[in-house]
Design an enzyme around this catalytic site. Structure first.
Site, PDB file in Angstrom:
ATOM      1  N   CYS A   1     -18.441  39.187   2.659  1.00  0.00           N
ATOM      2  CA  CYS A   1     -18.138  38.558   3.944  1.00  0.00           C
ATOM      3  C   CYS A   1     -19.488  38.395   4.655  1.00  0.00           C
ATOM      4  O   CYS A   1     -20.529  38.534   4.002  1.00  0.00           O
ATOM      5  CB  CYS A   1     -17.145  39.384   4.766  1.00  0.00           C
ATOM      6  N   LYS A   2     -19.500  38.110   5.912  1.00  0.00           N
ATOM      7  CA  LYS A   2     -20.765  37.846   6.597  1.00  0.00           C
ATOM      8  C   LYS A   2     -21.760  38.990   6.420  1.00  0.00           C
ATOM      9  O   LYS A   2     -22.882  38.775   5.991  1.00  0.00           O
ATOM     10  CB  LYS A   2     -20.540  37.578   8.080  1.00  0.00           C
TER      11      LYS A   2
END
EC number: 3.1.3.16
Length: 147
Positions: free
Chosen positions: A103-104
């Site tokens: 994810c980020k």
């Protein structure tokens, strides 16, 4: 640099790797990982699970992407996506590949998916899955796992 610094070498702090191994054939990382083509190939990663709505997918040839379209928000329904994504991860592993979940920042959404995978397909309890995941954390990101 000041006048007394002319002979001194300035070294940059090392950049942490974009992903870490949390279990055989299972890796966890940040969005930077999707662009690390050489490292993806070296790790044998054949499937990237992108747990975001906005982060880019992998650019490496031969690496498939599955997206879990959620924001990092408690109101999002991550649970609705877990069974099919974890099944696809297991299929990639059983097919001889490896899976990267990202994810980020590689701290919450992707970590939750890795934990679910370890519980569902490796038969671990929540405590065991969390312990395994935490054992492989790079020390530069360790503080974030406890927030």
């Amino acid at each position: 640099m000041g006048p007394g610094d002319a002979g001194r070498r300035v070294t940059a702090s090392p950049v942490p790797p974009p992903f870490v191994r949390v279990a055989p054939s299972l890796f966890l990382g940040s969005a930077r990982a999707a662009g690390a083509e050489e490292q993806l190939a070296r790790a044998g990663i054949t499937l990237c699970v992108n747990v975001s709505r906005q982060q880019p997918g992998p650019r490496a040839p031969g690496v498939a992407e599955l997206r879990v379209p959620v924001f990092d928000d408690p109101a999002e329904d991550l649970l609705a996506h877990l069974e099919p994504r974890c099944a696809a991860m297991e299929a990639a592993v059983r097919g001889g590949g490896a899976c990267l979940v990202y994810c980020k920042n590689g701290r919450s959404r992707s970590a939750a998916v890795c934990t679910a995978y370890l519980m569902r397909h490796r038969g671990l309890s929540l405590a065991q899955a969390f312990q395994i995941r935490c054992c492989y954390i790079n020390t530069s990101t360790e503080a974030h796992w406890n927030t």
